[in-house]
Enzyme design. Structure first.
Site, PDB file in Angstrom:
ATOM      1  N   ASP A 418       0.855  -1.193   0.000  1.00  0.00           N
ATOM      2  CA  ASP A 418       0.000   0.000   0.000  1.00  0.00           C
ATOM      3  C   ASP A 418       0.890   1.242   0.000  1.00  0.00           C
ATOM      4  O   ASP A 418       2.101   1.161   0.195  1.00  0.00           O
ATOM      5  CB  ASP A 418      -0.895  -0.037   1.245  1.00  0.00           C
ATOM      6  CG  ASP A 418      -2.073   0.918   1.148  1.00  0.00           C
ATOM      7  OD1 ASP A 418      -2.436   1.310   0.022  1.00  0.00           O
ATOM      8  OD2 ASP A 418      -2.651   1.254   2.204  1.00  0.00           O
ATOM      9  N   GLU A 421       2.646   4.834  -4.218  1.00  0.00           N
ATOM     10  CA  GLU A 421       2.662   5.700  -5.414  1.00  0.00           C
ATOM     11  C   GLU A 421       4.027   6.364  -5.663  1.00  0.00           C
ATOM     12  O   GLU A 421       4.319   6.587  -6.851  1.00  0.00           O
ATOM     13  CB  GLU A 421       1.555   6.764  -5.290  1.00  0.00           C
ATOM     14  CG  GLU A 421       0.157   6.239  -5.394  1.00  0.00           C
ATOM     15  CD  GLU A 421      -0.275   5.484  -4.136  1.00  0.00           C
ATOM     16  OE1 GLU A 421      -1.086   4.546  -4.259  1.00  0.00           O
ATOM     17  OE2 GLU A 421       0.206   5.817  -3.036  1.00  0.00           O
ATOM     18  N   ASP A 499      -9.250   3.588  -2.659  1.00  0.00           N
ATOM     19  CA  ASP A 499     -10.125   4.011  -1.569  1.00  0.00           C
ATOM     20  C   ASP A 499     -11.420   4.601  -2.119  1.00  0.00           C
ATOM     21  O   ASP A 499     -11.577   5.828  -2.234  1.00  0.00           O
ATOM     22  CB  ASP A 499      -9.407   5.027  -0.684  1.00  0.00           C
ATOM     23  CG  ASP A 499      -8.198   4.411   0.015  1.00  0.00           C
ATOM     24  OD1 ASP A 499      -8.149   3.177   0.119  1.00  0.00           O
ATOM     25  OD2 ASP A 499      -7.312   5.172   0.453  1.00  0.00           O
TER      26      ASP A 499
END
Length: 1031
Positions: A418, A421, A499
């Site tokens: 997670d 990015e 999300d």
């Protein structure tokens, strides 16, 4: 083509307005099949269709390989005769990879100077020409402007566009513009232009049904512009090649060809195709065991429990909290005894803390991303100040893989990457500086700025994690889930759509998002079922599970401080719907697993849009409420395509319960020629023996001859012997009716067709049975208020204003908030927010989030453009003390380029004891705009005193009063877009202007004077927005 109804949906309420049944699919000849859940089996057949996409793929792989160095010059067609770079023209090309695939460059010099490909499995393939006897059907044009390469390709009118990777909004992408730049996009909306992954790829379906794939093979920020009909445009830093695939006969053929370049999906372990249950976070090992036990007690199938970041010791990766998760090995052992796997999260941010073994070992090896000044970059995420592994270096990947290998010894079955990015807290760009330095391997591009490697950071992390899991155990298949990715990351990891929100809009979008990823080469994806942010309602959760149980990756997940989102959390009726939906999935796992074997070995897609059933039917091009799983059509009732056979298993509680000796059921739907075929792949469900022949691939065929349908095995592959098991063949007749026969698997099975009169009676009985079942099914109650928890407000439907240049969404029930502000001509969403905070708000005081931002507003006026009036909305909200905020939002009929908002604080019932005057109030207009390109955005204005100002994101919060205020106009400028959002206001009403830069956002606030009001003296601020091209 024909489809037969195979599986009824779980008995949920009829389609409601936010989720209409797809009328476009009714043009196909569909026929109902019957429920495949554990209670009822049944179905019906239909005529006329082609064979299954699983078994019927025929793709010409004409790999004429010629590696002669001298070949290139003879086959390149150049825009300039000398091959040197020009400012514009047609791109030069050469055939690569296989017949029908071409590489385009601006010039020979640009071709030779291109960076290595990080999307191709083998970068050398991209630069090695082959012999070919065909020329490309379409040749792109290029134009060089400053350091940007603009590529444009015009296709025939009526072309439809898909792909572009992980994108929100509509399925067919004409009219859209997105930016490939991996971004932490919590609570994204349909107009968000950058999400967590980047796929600079477009799949074009031509009017005749043929398809063309186009890849802009660059890792850098890339604009994908599809706003002009039948025209695609890429804009990125020069230079980069364009790779085209096709046109080929179908979109599936294009994806197969793409897989020859970027690779196929990793072969998932079979257990990973079951249901996954996740939560941010299950607070302790006791709660994890409680959740697992409840699944088994309630008979709801599930294979995996996930551990979010709170299992760690202070968010330190590769550690466990000693109080809440004191013995992870024992926890996993208990889960395994109940048939569950355990997946644990790992983020890239490593806490900068001497004595923490991960930080110390990484520092010793010099694996951290560097600043431009040559120091280890430090950014804040969950643990606080963190350093970040430079996954572009082989030594950093090996270091991470070794950590993963040791981590697996705790009983870890899978890993969740997670925040990769990479996301950084409390910075405008949401990520690390673009001038950070990566010491990349030469085969990746060498030493480069972060802007070069940003989009592949997540993919390289997933690769390192995948390789670490393989080091830990060569006899099991890794399972990695990654949030960030690039085209090619499917080789290492599954993904999810980030999300999302617990809203009907996000349920609808989840189908399109999974399909876009599939059409971009990533077949293993799915959304957070039920929505991550906010509280699902029983009806929403049940509907989402009915759809989500058929997605390739099937996981429920929700954030902290929301109501529980396990399948039993919304009442008995919803629980039963979830149970039936998941049992239906588990019965279909042999079919889904077979699809993934085909995807892994051949590159075929798993989930595809409905239009692939008939690419020439233009009415299906925009159908986005249904999808195909091989020959299965999900509406969410399941339909089986005529000419198809699919395998079905008993509804086990977890994949590990299945045995090769279990009864095997084959559903059969004949085509118009009385034939059908299908395939079943079987192996150990894990490990790599299947690569050595340790599997059984069975091809079944059925044929109607003289009123008898005969089913037999037509071909087998693999060294496995056929298990001794019973075979139940179910032949669908139509209208939900069927006949069946039992035999030993491998034997020839014959079914005598009943007479027409008998078929009529069977169909009538089946339809009556279906009506009875639906009439007696317990409906999920209409409960739209899950009170007491954060996010309750997310389930409502916003009021939409759409007129002229603007499209807005407003939520009157919480602050009268504008949550979306999209400029239609430029397809730019200037404002997007969650429902319960941010967006466009108004306060009644100088304090942040004072009265007015969260109260319920009433709609006191609504005019529609269709009625001949301007599009407008009038709201009024009680803010206490006899005061209200009145707001009028409208798009003037005589100037549709402008969006106007007039607001005021009015005294409606101020008491006489106060002399008719209210408390001290200030009307504070607080819009939070989204920065699509934070590093290239700024605020510009000329002040009352004539000074010109440019305020950039690196400035602190700035406020302007008196003569330093903007002189009635200021603008938010996006240099990358070449656009500015102009905000005009009456300088006599605005006493203060404030600029606040947030994480990927900016507030441009207008403050009235601060004073009491009475009925005769209100506070008022009128202002308007308009979008202009940057001069």
């Amino acid at each position: 083509m024909t489809f037969t109804v195979l599986l009824d949906p779980p008995p949920t309420p009829p389609f409601s307005s936010p989720w209409p049944p797809p009328s476009s699919t009714s043009r196909l000849p569909f026929f109902p099949l019957s429920s495949i859940n554990s209670r009822k089996n049944g179905g019906l057949s239909v005529k006329n269709t082609t064979s299954s996409s699983v078994s019927g793929h025929c793709f010409l792989r004409n790999r004429h390989r010629s590696w002669r160095r001298g070949l290139r010059s003879s086959i390149c067609k150049m825009a300039k005769t000398d091959g040197k770079s020009g400012n514009s023209g047609k791109m030069i090309f050469e055939p690569i990879l296989e017949e029908g695939v071409f590489r385009f460059d601006c010039s020979v010099d640009d071709r030779n100077a291109a960076f290595p490909s990080l999307s191709f499995v083998n970068s050398n393939v991209r630069s090695t020409p082959i012999a070919s006897h065909i020329n490309p059907a379409f040749v792109p044009n290029f134009r060089l402007v400053s350091d940007q390469q603009i590529v444009k390709l015009k296709l025939p009118g009526g072309t439809s566009f898909y792909g572009t990777g992980e994108v929100s909004g509509q399925l067919e992408r004409t009219g859209k513009r997105v930016f490939a730049w991996n971004t932490d996009a919590w609570g994204y909306g349909p107009g968000t232009t950058s999400l967590y992954q980047s796929h600079p790829w477009i799949l074009a379906v031509l009017p005749d049904g043929k398809a063309l794939g186009v890849l802009a093979d660059t890792t850098r920020r890339c604009e994908i512009d599809l706003r002009e009909e039948s025209t695609m445009k890429f804009i990125a830093a020069s230079s980069y090649p364009i790779i085209t695939f096709g046109p080929f006969a179908s979109a599936a053929d294009v994806l197969v060809s793409l897989s020859h370049a970027v690779g196929t999906v990793f072969m998932p372990p079979k257990w990973s195709l079951g249901y996954h249950q996740c939560r941010w976070s299950y607070a302790s090992d006791k709660r994890v065991i409680e959740v697992a036990r409840t699944f088994r007690e309630k008979g709801i199938p599930c294979d995996v429990i996930w551990m979010d970041i709170d299992y760690m010791d202070g968010f330190r990766c590769f550690t466990f909290d000693k109080e809440r998760f004191p013995d992870p090995k024992s926890l996993v052992k208990d889960l395994h005894l109940s048939g569950f796997k355990a997946i644990w999260m790992l983020d890239p941010g490593i806490k900068r803390e001497e004595g923490y073994f991960v930080y110390d070992s990484g520092s010793e090896r010099g694996v951290w991303v560097q600043t431009a000044a040559g120091k280890s970059f430090v950014g804040k995420v969950w643990p606080g100040p963190c350093v970040f592994p430079d996954f572009t270096q082989s030594k950093a990947r090996s270091w991470w893989a070794d950590l993963v290998k040791e981590f697996i010894a705790n009983g870890v079955d899978g890993i969740w990457n997670d925040m990769n990015e990479p996301a950084i807290f409390k910075v405008v760009t949401k990520t690390m500086p673009e001038d950070n330095v990566h010491m990349g391997d030469s085969e990746l591009g060498g030493r480069q700025r972060h802007s070069f490697y940003h989009n592949v950071y997540g993919m390289l992390m997933a690769r390192s994690t995948y390789e670490g899991m393989k080091l830990a155990d060569r006899n099991t298949r890794p399972f990695v889930l990654t949030r960030a990715g690039f085209i090619g990351s499917h080789r290492y990891a599954a993904t999810w759509t980030g999300d999302n929100l617990s809203t009907w809009e996000h349920l609808h979008m989840s189908i399109s998002m999974v399909l876009q990823l599939s059409l971009s080469g990533q077949p293993l994806s799915g959304p957070d079922i039920g929505g991550f942010a906010g509280n699902a309602t029983p009806k929403l959760f049940g509907r989402w599970m009915g759809i989500g149980a058929m997605f390739p990756f099937c996981r429920g997940h929700s954030e902290m401080d929301t109501v529980d989102h396990e399948p039993w959390s919304f009442g008995e009726e919803c629980e039963e719907v979830c149970r039936l939906a998941l049992k239906r999935r588990y019965r279909l796992i042999p079919h889904i697993y077979t699809l993934f074997y085909m995807a892994h070995t051949m590159g075929t897609p798993v989930a595809t849009p409905t239009f692939l059933a008939d690419p020439k039917d233009s009415s299906l091009r925009t159908a986005e409420c249904s999808f195909l799983l091989g020959p299965l059509l999900d509406l969410p009732a399941l339909y089986l395509r005529g000419g198809s056979i699919i395998p079905v298993a008993p509804p086990h509680q977890h994949v590990g319960q299945a045995s090769p000796s279990d009864d095997l059921t084959l559903f059969v739907a004949l085509d118009e020629h009385g034939k059908a075929e299908g395939v079943l792949f079987e192996d150990d469900g894990d490990g790599y023996e299947f690569t050595k022949g340790g599997y059984l691939l069975t091809y079944y065929c059925a044929e109607l001859q003289t009123s008898v349908v005969t089913l037999k095995v037509s071909k087998t592959e693999g060294s496995w012997k056929r298990p001794k098991r019973r075979l139940n063949v179910k032949l669908f007749l139509g209208g939900g009716a069927m006949i069946d026969s039992w035999a030993a698997d491998g034997d020839t099975v014959s079914l005598a067709l009943p007479s027409k009169e008998e078929v009529t009676q069977l169909v009538a009985a089946s339809e009556e049975q279906y009506r009875t079942r639906m009439a007696t099914a317990r409906r999920i109650p209409e409960i739209e208020d899950m009170s007491g928890k954060k996010g309750v407000e997310l389930s409502g439907s916003p009021v939409e204003l759409k007129c002229g240049d603007w499209s807005l969404k407003v939520v009157p029930w919480i602050g009268g908030r504008i949550i979306s502000m999209e400029h239609l001509p430029t397809a730019t969403q200037w404002l997007h927010s969650r429902v319960d905070v941010n967006g466009y708000e108004e306060y009644s005081g100088t304090e942040y989030r004072s009265a007015g931002c969260s109260e319920e507003y009433s709609v006191v006026g609504r005019d529609l453009e269709q009625a001949g009036e301007e599009e407008s909305l009038k709201l009024e909200g009680d803010i206490g003390g006899g005061l209200s905020i009145a707001r009028h939002i409208y798009i003037p009929k005589d100037n549709p380029k402008v969006l106007r908002i007039e607001s005021g604080i009015i005294a409606s019932s101020v008491g006489a004891g106060s002399g008719g005057f209210s408390r001290l109030v200030c009307l504070r207009v607080h819009p939070m705009f989204t920065l699509l390109h934070p590093a290239e955005s700024y605020v510009s204005f000329v002040s009352v005193n004539g000074c010109k100002q440019e305020i950039w994101p690196d400035s602190s919060e700035q406020s302007y009063e008196g003569d330093s205020r903007p002189n009635g106009e200021w603008m938010l400028v996006d240099k990358c877009l070449g656009l500015c959002l102009v905000n005009r206001f009456n300088v006599n009403e605005v006493f203060k202007c404030l600029i606040h830069w947030g994480t990927g956002t900016v507030n441009l606030e207008l403050w009235s004077e601060q004073r009491p009001v009475c009925k005769e003296s209100r506070l008022h601020v009128a202002h308007e927005y308009e979008v202009r091209a940057l001069q």
